[in-house]
Design a protein around this motif. Structure first.
Motif, PDB file in Angstrom:
ATOM      1  N   ALA A  73       0.849  -1.203   0.000  1.00 29.26           N
ATOM      2  CA  ALA A  73       0.000   0.000   0.000  1.00 29.26           C
ATOM      3  C   ALA A  73       0.879   1.246   0.000  1.00 29.26           C
ATOM      4  CB  ALA A  73      -0.902  -0.016   1.235  1.00 29.26           C
ATOM      5  N   ALA A  74       0.420   2.310  -0.645  1.00 34.37           N
ATOM      6  CA  ALA A  74       1.224   3.527  -0.787  1.00 34.37           C
ATOM      7  C   ALA A  74       1.753   4.079   0.547  1.00 34.37           C
ATOM      8  CB  ALA A  74       0.414   4.600  -1.521  1.00 34.37           C
ATOM      9  N   PRO A  75       0.946   4.051   1.623  1.00 36.70           N
ATOM     10  CA  PRO A  75       1.499   4.547   2.900  1.00 36.70           C
ATOM     11  C   PRO A  75       2.756   3.794   3.356  1.00 36.70           C
ATOM     12  CG  PRO A  75      -0.881   4.409   3.048  1.00 36.70           C
ATOM     13  CD  PRO A  75      -0.487   3.753   1.746  1.00 36.70           C
ATOM     14  N   GLN A  76       2.905   2.541   2.903  1.00 41.78           N
ATOM     15  CA  GLN A  76       4.079   1.753   3.282  1.00 41.78           C
ATOM     16  C   GLN A  76       5.360   2.245   2.617  1.00 41.78           C
ATOM     17  OE1 GLN A  76       2.009  -2.231   2.421  1.00 41.78           O
ATOM     18  NE2 GLN A  76       3.342  -2.720   4.169  1.00 41.78           N
ATOM     19  N   VAL A  77       5.202   3.084   1.590  1.00 48.10           N
ATOM     20  CA  VAL A  77       6.396   3.706   1.003  1.00 48.10           C
ATOM     21  C   VAL A  77       6.337   5.221   1.258  1.00 48.10           C
ATOM     22  CG1 VAL A  77       6.942   1.907  -0.678  1.00 48.10           C
ATOM     23  CG2 VAL A  77       5.308   3.712  -1.300  1.00 48.10           C
ATOM     24  N   GLY A  78       5.587   5.579   2.322  1.00 50.73           N
ATOM     25  CA  GLY A  78       5.564   6.971   2.772  1.00 50.73           C
ATOM     26  C   GLY A  78       4.646   7.905   2.027  1.00 50.73           C
ATOM     27  N   VAL A  79       3.774   7.345   1.176  1.00 49.71           N
ATOM     28  CA  VAL A  79       2.854   8.188   0.392  1.00 49.71           C
ATOM     29  C   VAL A  79       1.422   7.961   0.870  1.00 49.71           C
ATOM     30  CG1 VAL A  79       1.985   8.739  -1.914  1.00 49.71           C
ATOM     31  CG2 VAL A  79       4.394   8.092  -1.614  1.00 49.71           C
ATOM     32  N   SER A  80       0.837   8.967   1.513  1.00 49.70           N
ATOM     33  CA  SER A  80      -0.501   8.811   2.096  1.00 49.70           C
ATOM     34  C   SER A  80      -1.588   9.045   1.045  1.00 49.70           C
ATOM     35  CB  SER A  80      -0.656   9.797   3.269  1.00 49.70           C
ATOM     36  OG  SER A  80      -1.780   9.417   4.042  1.00 49.70           O
ATOM     37  N   LYS A  81      -1.666   8.080   0.123  1.00 48.02           N
ATOM     38  CA  LYS A  81      -2.662   8.147  -0.960  1.00 48.02           C
ATOM     39  C   LYS A  81      -3.412   6.828  -1.039  1.00 48.02           C
ATOM     40  CE  LYS A  81      -0.713  11.753  -3.842  1.00 48.02           C
ATOM     41  NZ  LYS A  81      -0.493  12.234  -5.229  1.00 48.02           N
ATOM     42  N   MET A  82      -4.674   6.890  -1.488  1.00 49.22           N
ATOM     43  CA  MET A  82      -5.546   5.719  -1.562  1.00 49.22           C
ATOM     44  C   MET A  82      -5.157   4.844  -2.765  1.00 49.22           C
ATOM     45  SD  MET A  82      -8.224   5.398   0.550  1.00 49.22           S
ATOM     46  CE  MET A  82      -8.801   6.302   1.986  1.00 49.22           C
ATOM     47  N   MET A  83      -4.051   4.134  -2.623  1.00 53.16           N
ATOM     48  CA  MET A  83      -3.582   3.296  -3.728  1.00 53.16           C
ATOM     49  C   MET A  83      -2.807   2.107  -3.155  1.00 53.16           C
ATOM     50  SD  MET A  83      -0.757   4.344  -6.601  1.00 53.16           S
ATOM     51  CE  MET A  83      -1.623   5.789  -7.220  1.00 53.16           C
ATOM     52  N   ALA A  84      -3.048   0.901  -3.688  1.00 54.67           N
ATOM     53  CA  ALA A  84      -2.320  -0.292  -3.248  1.00 54.67           C
ATOM     54  C   ALA A  84      -2.194  -1.262  -4.414  1.00 54.67           C
ATOM     55  CB  ALA A  84      -3.047  -0.959  -2.086  1.00 54.67           C
ATOM     56  N   ALA A  85      -1.050  -1.943  -4.455  1.00 56.07           N
ATOM     57  CA  ALA A  85      -0.840  -2.975  -5.479  1.00 56.07           C
ATOM     58  C   ALA A  85      -1.111  -4.323  -4.839  1.00 56.07           C
ATOM     59  CB  ALA A  85       0.591  -2.913  -5.999  1.00 56.07           C
ATOM     60  N   VAL A  86      -1.772  -5.207  -5.583  1.00 51.02           N
ATOM     61  CA  VAL A  86      -2.077  -6.554  -5.097  1.00 51.02           C
ATOM     62  C   VAL A  86      -1.663  -7.547  -6.175  1.00 51.02           C
ATOM     63  CG1 VAL A  86      -3.904  -8.145  -4.352  1.00 51.02           C
ATOM     64  CG2 VAL A  86      -4.012  -5.728  -3.705  1.00 51.02           C
ATOM     65  N   LEU A  87      -0.883  -8.557  -5.771  1.00 55.55           N
ATOM     66  CA  LEU A  87      -0.465  -9.603  -6.714  1.00 55.55           C
ATOM     67  C   LEU A  87      -0.561 -10.935  -5.979  1.00 55.55           C
ATOM     68  CD1 LEU A  87       0.797 -10.556  -9.402  1.00 55.55           C
ATOM     69  CD2 LEU A  87       3.039 -10.031  -8.452  1.00 55.55           C
ATOM     70  N   VAL A  88      -1.720 -11.551  -6.076  1.00 63.21           N
ATOM     71  CA  VAL A  88      -1.925 -12.842  -5.420  1.00 63.21           C
ATOM     72  C   VAL A  88      -1.403 -13.911  -6.368  1.00 63.21           C
ATOM     73  CG1 VAL A  88      -3.618 -14.452  -4.454  1.00 63.21           C
ATOM     74  CG2 VAL A  88      -3.950 -11.985  -4.197  1.00 63.21           C
ATOM     75  N   PRO A  89      -0.382 -14.689  -5.926  1.00 63.07           N
ATOM     76  CA  PRO A  89       0.221 -15.654  -6.845  1.00 63.07           C
ATOM     77  C   PRO A  89      -0.749 -16.749  -7.259  1.00 63.07           C
ATOM     78  CG  PRO A  89       1.310 -15.716  -4.692  1.00 63.07           C
ATOM     79  CD  PRO A  89       0.197 -14.728  -4.594  1.00 63.07           C
ATOM     80  N   ALA A  90      -0.520 -17.315  -8.439  1.00 68.19           N
ATOM     81  CA  ALA A  90      -1.348 -18.426  -8.924  1.00 68.19           C
ATOM     82  C   ALA A  90      -1.089 -19.632  -8.031  1.00 68.19           C
ATOM     83  CB  ALA A  90      -0.973 -18.746 -10.361  1.00 68.19           C
ATOM     84  N   GLU A  91      -2.133 -20.449  -7.874  1.00 73.96           N
ATOM     85  CA  GLU A  91      -2.008 -21.673  -7.054  1.00 73.96           C
ATOM     86  C   GLU A  91      -0.944 -22.601  -7.634  1.00 73.96           C
ATOM     87  OE1 GLU A  91      -4.214 -20.476  -4.311  1.00 73.96           O
ATOM     88  OE2 GLU A  91      -4.021 -22.659  -4.236  1.00 73.96           O
ATOM     89  N   THR A  92      -0.956 -22.699  -8.955  1.00 74.51           N
ATOM     90  CA  THR A  92      -0.020 -23.644  -9.593  1.00 74.51           C
ATOM     91  C   THR A  92       0.887 -22.875 -10.557  1.00 74.51           C
ATOM     92  OG1 THR A  92      -1.577 -23.987 -11.397  1.00 74.51           O
ATOM     93  CG2 THR A  92      -1.721 -25.505  -9.518  1.00 74.51           C
ATOM     94  N   GLU A  93       2.017 -23.455 -10.855  1.00 79.47           N
ATOM     95  CA  GLU A  93       2.947 -22.863 -11.833  1.00 79.47           C
ATOM     96  C   GLU A  93       2.209 -22.579 -13.136  1.00 79.47           C
ATOM     97  OE1 GLU A  93       5.629 -21.772  -9.870  1.00 79.47           O
ATOM     98  OE2 GLU A  93       6.249 -21.805 -11.968  1.00 79.47           O
ATOM     99  N   GLY A  94       2.416 -21.367 -13.652  1.00 79.42           N
ATOM    100  CA  GLY A  94       1.797 -21.081 -14.944  1.00 79.42           C
ATOM    101  C   GLY A  94       0.293 -20.915 -14.856  1.00 79.42           C
ATOM    102  N   GLY A  95      -0.238 -20.971 -13.602  1.00 78.74           N
ATOM    103  CA  GLY A  95      -1.681 -20.807 -13.450  1.00 78.74           C
ATOM    104  C   GLY A  95      -2.051 -19.336 -13.504  1.00 78.74           C
ATOM    105  N   GLN A  96      -3.328 -19.064 -13.365  1.00 81.27           N
ATOM    106  CA  GLN A  96      -3.851 -17.697 -13.430  1.00 81.27           C
ATOM    107  C   GLN A  96      -3.852 -17.096 -12.020  1.00 81.27           C
ATOM    108  OE1 GLN A  96      -4.826 -15.995 -16.095  1.00 81.27           O
ATOM    109  NE2 GLN A  96      -5.644 -14.229 -14.988  1.00 81.27           N
ATOM    110  N   SER A  97      -3.307 -15.869 -11.865  1.00 82.72           N
ATOM    111  CA  SER A  97      -3.385 -15.221 -10.548  1.00 82.72           C
ATOM    112  C   SER A  97      -4.851 -14.928 -10.230  1.00 82.72           C
ATOM    113  CB  SER A  97      -2.609 -13.896 -10.570  1.00 82.72           C
ATOM    114  OG  SER A  97      -3.029 -13.080  -9.476  1.00 82.72           O
ATOM    115  N   PRO A  98      -5.307 -15.277  -9.013  1.00 88.28           N
ATOM    116  CA  PRO A  98      -6.707 -15.013  -8.654  1.00 88.28           C
ATOM    117  C   PRO A  98      -7.044 -13.525  -8.615  1.00 88.28           C
ATOM    118  CG  PRO A  98      -5.614 -16.347  -6.965  1.00 88.28           C
ATOM    119  CD  PRO A  98      -4.567 -15.912  -7.919  1.00 88.28           C
ATOM    120  N   PHE A  99      -6.053 -12.668  -8.292  1.00 87.13           N
ATOM    121  CA  PHE A  99      -6.310 -11.230  -8.352  1.00 87.13           C
ATOM    122  C   PHE A  99      -4.997 -10.473  -8.461  1.00 87.13           C
ATOM    123  CE2 PHE A  99      -8.910  -7.593  -8.297  1.00 87.13           C
ATOM    124  CZ  PHE A  99      -8.266  -6.612  -7.570  1.00 87.13           C
ATOM    125  N   THR A 100      -4.907  -9.665  -9.488  1.00 89.05           N
ATOM    126  CA  THR A 100      -3.726  -8.827  -9.696  1.00 89.05           C
ATOM    127  C   THR A 100      -4.191  -7.483 -10.225  1.00 89.05           C
ATOM    128  OG1 THR A 100      -2.283 -10.693 -10.238  1.00 89.05           O
ATOM    129  CG2 THR A 100      -1.587  -8.539 -11.006  1.00 89.05           C
TER     130      THR A 100
END
Ligand code: N9Y
Ligand code: NI
Length: 197
Positions: A73-100
């Motif tokens: 989340a942006a506050p974690q890098v010192g920026v107090s803005k409503m923004m966050a990156a999410v990269l949930v890894p795929a269950e299996t190799e080469g699988g589809q990330s459930p949310f990115t």
């Protein structure tokens, strides 16, 4: 004439750029982001997602000394803005990330009555010490947010991806995971809570 590559030095986010618990920025209500994104907001979104991608690559994570993360989340890098990156890894190799995605001005518009929690508890790149205990969250959420292009999305998430997004959205409201842990009964949880790894 020597070519100047100094501008090519990547300005990637490193562990030293991640703000730790105790810094007031982690306890602030972040500011809404306006569109179109400024050049710096666009770079921030890109750099945060880049951190997650790089940190989830074992070789690169080792090379740059990064702790693997599934959200930032942006506050974690010192920026107090409503923004966050999410990269949930795929269950299996080469699988589809459930949310990115980079979620901007996110709002949980509805959620299940039923709670969900990680059996391992939670950690945080901004909290250096372990805080044991279950972190009860909503098991299922409907999340509305804008992406970097300003497009509005409304997605239904459940289980792990839902937990990750709630952890990130908490950061935007100055909440840390251990705020949800009952210090006297850290491993007590309501019995109809969905528990998962
Ligand atoms: O706000 C964002 N943060 O603080 C980064 C956190 C976010 C998650 C914590 C619980 C739900 C969201 C994060 O990712 N972690 N927490 C600390 C160290 C471990 C790391 C992690 O879970 N890594 C991971 C997991 C699966 C696959 C790859 N890597
Ligand atoms: Ni965190």
């Amino acid at each position: 004439k020597l070519i100047d590559f100094s501008s090519e030095v990547v300005q990637m986010i490193l562990m030293k750029n991640i703000v730790r618990d105790g810094d007031p920025v982690l306890r602030q209500e972040a500011e809404n982001v306006t569109f179109p994104l400024s050049e710096s907001d666009r770079k921030l979104a890109n750099d945060m997602m880049e951190y997650l991608v790089t940190s989830q690559d074992e070789t690169l994570a080792k090379k740059y000394g990064l702790r693997a993360g599934v959200g930032l989340a942006a506050p974690q890098v010192g920026v107090s803005k409503m923004m966050a990156a999410v990269l949930v890894p795929a269950e299996t190799e080469g699988g589809q990330s459930p949310f990115t995605d980079v979620i901007i001005n996110p709002v949980i518009v509805s959620h299940s009555v039923q709670d969900g929690a990680l059996t391992e508890g939670e950690g945080c790149l901004s909290v250096d010490e372990d805080v044991p205990g279950f972190v009860p969250r909503h098991d299922r959420i409907t999340l509305r947010y804008q992406d970097v292009e300003g497009e509005t999305h409304k997605v239904r998430l459940r289980d792990y991806p839902a937990i990750v997004c709630q952890h990130e959205i908490d950061h935007l409201h100055g909440i840390l995971f251990y705020d949800h842990i009952d210090r006297d009964h850290p491993f007590e949880i309501s019995e109809d809570t969905v528990m998962f790894d």
